[in-house]
Design an enzyme around this catalytic site. Structure first.
Site, PDB file in Angstrom:
ATOM      1  N   SER A  72       0.808  -1.218   0.000  1.00  0.00           N
ATOM      2  CA  SER A  72       0.000   0.000   0.000  1.00  0.00           C
ATOM      3  C   SER A  72       0.845   1.274   0.000  1.00  0.00           C
ATOM      4  O   SER A  72       0.495   2.242  -0.687  1.00  0.00           O
ATOM      5  CB  SER A  72      -0.959   0.010   1.192  1.00  0.00           C
ATOM      6  OG  SER A  72      -1.950  -0.989   1.035  1.00  0.00           O
ATOM      7  N   ALA A  77     -14.530 -15.985   7.503  1.00  0.00           N
ATOM      8  CA  ALA A  77     -15.652 -15.183   8.003  1.00  0.00           C
ATOM      9  C   ALA A  77     -15.169 -13.962   8.775  1.00  0.00           C
ATOM     10  O   ALA A  77     -15.878 -13.441   9.630  1.00  0.00           O
ATOM     11  CB  ALA A  77     -16.551 -16.052   8.894  1.00  0.00           C
ATOM     12  N   GLY A 126      -4.868 -10.975  -4.887  1.00  0.00           N
ATOM     13  CA  GLY A 126      -5.494  -9.781  -4.335  1.00  0.00           C
ATOM     14  C   GLY A 126      -4.933  -8.465  -4.788  1.00  0.00           C
ATOM     15  O   GLY A 126      -5.368  -7.413  -4.295  1.00  0.00           O
ATOM     16  N   ASN A 172     -16.116 -21.683   7.151  1.00  0.00           N
ATOM     17  CA  ASN A 172     -15.220 -21.174   8.190  1.00  0.00           C
ATOM     18  C   ASN A 172     -14.994 -22.248   9.239  1.00  0.00           C
ATOM     19  O   ASN A 172     -15.869 -23.085   9.489  1.00  0.00           O
ATOM     20  CB  ASN A 172     -15.826 -19.924   8.852  1.00  0.00           C
ATOM     21  CG  ASN A 172     -14.799 -19.159   9.670  1.00  0.00           C
ATOM     22  OD1 ASN A 172     -13.779 -18.727   9.141  1.00  0.00           O
ATOM     23  ND2 ASN A 172     -15.053 -18.997  10.950  1.00  0.00           N
ATOM     24  N   ASP A 177     -13.131  -2.012   0.942  1.00  0.00           N
ATOM     25  CA  ASP A 177     -12.881  -3.400   0.560  1.00  0.00           C
ATOM     26  C   ASP A 177     -13.973  -3.925  -0.375  1.00  0.00           C
ATOM     27  O   ASP A 177     -13.682  -4.595  -1.371  1.00  0.00           O
ATOM     28  CB  ASP A 177     -12.821  -4.300   1.799  1.00  0.00           C
ATOM     29  CG  ASP A 177     -11.458  -4.286   2.473  1.00  0.00           C
ATOM     30  OD1 ASP A 177     -10.474  -3.914   1.801  1.00  0.00           O
ATOM     31  OD2 ASP A 177     -11.384  -4.637   3.660  1.00  0.00           O
ATOM     32  N   GLY A 220     -13.082  -9.946   8.743  1.00  0.00           N
ATOM     33  CA  GLY A 220     -13.438  -8.623   8.236  1.00  0.00           C
ATOM     34  C   GLY A 220     -13.479  -8.562   6.726  1.00  0.00           C
ATOM     35  O   GLY A 220     -14.402  -7.987   6.136  1.00  0.00           O
ATOM     36  N   ASN A 254     -12.082  -0.437   6.873  1.00  0.00           N
ATOM     37  CA  ASN A 254     -10.683  -0.552   6.455  1.00  0.00           C
ATOM     38  C   ASN A 254     -10.073   0.811   6.151  1.00  0.00           C
ATOM     39  O   ASN A 254      -8.927   0.894   5.722  1.00  0.00           O
ATOM     40  CB  ASN A 254     -10.555  -1.463   5.230  1.00  0.00           C
ATOM     41  CG  ASN A 254     -10.965  -0.765   3.948  1.00  0.00           C
ATOM     42  OD1 ASN A 254     -11.912   0.034   3.936  1.00  0.00           O
ATOM     43  ND2 ASN A 254     -10.277  -1.064   2.858  1.00  0.00           N
ATOM     44  N   LYS A 304      -9.936  -4.335  11.732  1.00  0.00           N
ATOM     45  CA  LYS A 304     -11.044  -3.805  10.936  1.00  0.00           C
ATOM     46  C   LYS A 304     -12.350  -3.715  11.714  1.00  0.00           C
ATOM     47  O   LYS A 304     -13.167  -2.829  11.456  1.00  0.00           O
ATOM     48  CB  LYS A 304     -11.249  -4.654   9.676  1.00  0.00           C
ATOM     49  CG  LYS A 304     -10.117  -4.525   8.677  1.00  0.00           C
ATOM     50  CD  LYS A 304     -10.414  -5.300   7.401  1.00  0.00           C
ATOM     51  CE  LYS A 304      -9.286  -5.173   6.403  1.00  0.00           C
ATOM     52  NZ  LYS A 304      -9.584  -5.850   5.119  1.00  0.00           N
TER      53      LYS A 304
END
Length: 502
Positions: free
Chosen positions: A252, A362, A477, A384, A335, A364, A320, A299
């Site tokens: 980022s 399951a 991602g 999950n 997100d 954030g 986020n 989050k």
């Protein structure tokens, strides 16, 4: 020169290796620190020639092991090594060491007199490798016996609170030159924002020898210059960042800082590691951070620290992105929109009619992705390990749920048109096919599935490797990071990011 200097720490075993690194990184640095404690024994005979060969201002350091160094010998031998390195001073100061680092308990009058006579400034240093230093200013004052000495304090913070304390006490500390540094995983802001503590310099290490200094948190000089634009930072610079823990890897800062540069904005985006979200918000309030990307595990917990939220955060119950306006923190969630844009790009469709989606996890990120899948018209099943968490998320959107284990293989096969992996399993792995790095190790890909893993380091996870081998289409991602980052950039600055290919 108003900004802190950039000091390259040299920890090679030979002088020639160190000189080669100086040439490689010369455009990025101002000073070098020769760590003679790392030199081979026979190399120490040639230390005196180093400043002339380096042709750049030099610091001589022979660091003891108790202070985080690699010197094994006794104090008498170390004293002789300092003396040999400083002897026969040249009339041309460029051929002498400009600085020598003596610890606060190392007082050898003959060496101190020689330093003053030869025009070598003394850095009087104190290191605490186990914890913070509370009385920072008082300690600096006590170490600075004369105006010829530059006090240095480097400590290992126990938490981000200790770094906040450093910035607070040093805010108006301008009376004399000093070096302040918080080491380790929490200390990165003190290195990038050294101008805020009015530090004389900040230390960096070349990638080639980073293993010698990584534990104390050194950054490499190219990263400091080309990602964080260190030389351009000043008191007018707006500060943004990303928080999480352990936050071992994030791309980022590269995305956001590139955007600031491209749009001519005086801003910087830095990593702010914190294992307690209240410590992070306190740091931001104290240092003046105006916007923050929030990642695992904060989050959900960040909601208790902010003043208001947008509609998406209210629906997803995770944020986020937080930004400070008029003294209040506002929570956003990028997100969901970022993932939706990435998924549309990956699939080539806008809607998910008649598509069955397996959402793995399951947490954030899964909450934001489930929200996006529902908005796109998909049918999903939440898988999950903790079934209660899967049920809570599934019930929210009218989805199915199942335990993430071989016992749910049949359900997984039913919902495998699109498989979306939202957990951290596989992050930082080296592609090792060990089941612990693959959250759906029990599932055999048919080759018709679309597989999206929100992890981007590594670019191909063990799960993705198996999917590729079976003929599946896969994506990581990076695209989600890009699209959610663009929206964060706009929230922070009010400016559109623009074409990232420019």
């Amino acid at each position: 020169m108003n900004r802190p200097y950039i000091c390259l720490t040299l920890t090679c075993n030979t002088i020639q290796e160190n000189l080669a690194l100086i040439e490689k990184y010369r455009p990025y640095i101002d000073i070098v620190e020769l760590r003679a404690d790392y030199l081979d024994e026979d190399e120490c005979l040639h230390i005196r020639k180093f400043p002339h060969l380096a042709n750049i201002p030099c610091i001589l350091t022979i660091r003891r092991r108790i202070d985080g160094g690699a010197y094994f010998g006794g104090e008498a031998a170390r004293t002789m090594l300092f003396a040999r390195a400083m002897a026969f001073a040249d009339q041309d100061q460029h051929n002498n060491f400009n600085y020598v680092d003596f610890e606060d308990d190392f007082h050898i009058p003959s060496l101190q007199d020689a330093a003053m006579a030869f025009g070598t400034r003394i850095i009087r240093s104190y290191h605490d490798m186990k914890g913070p230093v509370e009385n920072i200013i008082e300690k600096c004052n006590a170490m600075r016996k004369t105006g010829y000495e530059i006090p240095k304090i480097a400590f290992t913070p126990n938490s981000l609170k200790d770094v906040t304390h450093l910035f607070e006490v040093a805010r108006d500390f301008k009376e004399y030159e000093h070096i302040l540094c918080a080491m380790g995983e929490f200390g990165t802001p003190s290195r990038i924002l050294a101008y805020k503590t009015h530090s004389f310099l900040t230390y960096v290490s070349p990638k080639e020898t980073m293993q010698n200094t990584q534990v104390i948190g050194h950054i490499d000089p190219v990263e400091l210059n080309e990602i964080y634009h260190f030389k351009e930072l000043n008191e007018s610079t707006k500060i943004y960042g990303i928080t999480g823990y352990p936050l071992k890897f994030t791309s980022s800062p590269e995305l956001h800082n590139k955007g600031y540069k491209k749009n001519n904005l005086n801003a910087v985006y830095i990593p702010i590691r914190g294992n307690n979200i209240s410590d992070v918000v306190e740091f931001c309030d104290s240092v003046g951070v105006e916007g923050l990307s929030v990642t695992v595990p904060h989050k959900e917990s960040v909601l208790s620290e902010i003043d208001d939220i947008d509609e998406e955060v209210g629906e997803i119950r995770a944020s986020n992105t937080i930004v400070k306006n008029d003294g209040k923190w506002m929570g956003h969630n990028t997100d969901a929109s970022g993932f939706a844009a990435a998924l549309r790009e990956f699939l080539g469709v806008d809607k998910l009619r008649r598509r069955r989606v397996a959402i793995v996890g399951a947490g954030g990120a899964a909450h934001a992705i489930a929200y996006a899948i529902k908005k796109m018209g998909g049918r999903a099943c939440i898988f999950n390990r903790t079934i209660a968490n899967a049920k809570a998320l599934a019930d929210k959107y009218g989805f199915e749920y199942a335990v993430l284990s071989p016992d749910a293989l049949l359900e997984f096969e039913v919902y495998s048109d699109i498989i979306i992996q939202t957990t951290s399993v596989g992050a930082g792995s080296d592609g090792n096919p060990d089941p612990k790095n693959d959250p759906i190790y029990f599932y055999n890909f048919r080759g018709t599935e679309y597989v999206y893993d929100i992890i981007y380091n590594p670019e191909v996870t063990p799960m993705m490797n198996r999917a590729i081998a079976a003929g599946c289409r896969v994506a990581n991602g990076k695209s989600m990071l890009k699209y959610q980052g663009y929206r964060q950039f706009k929230i922070f600055t009010g400016v559109d990011y623009g074409d990232d290919t420019e």
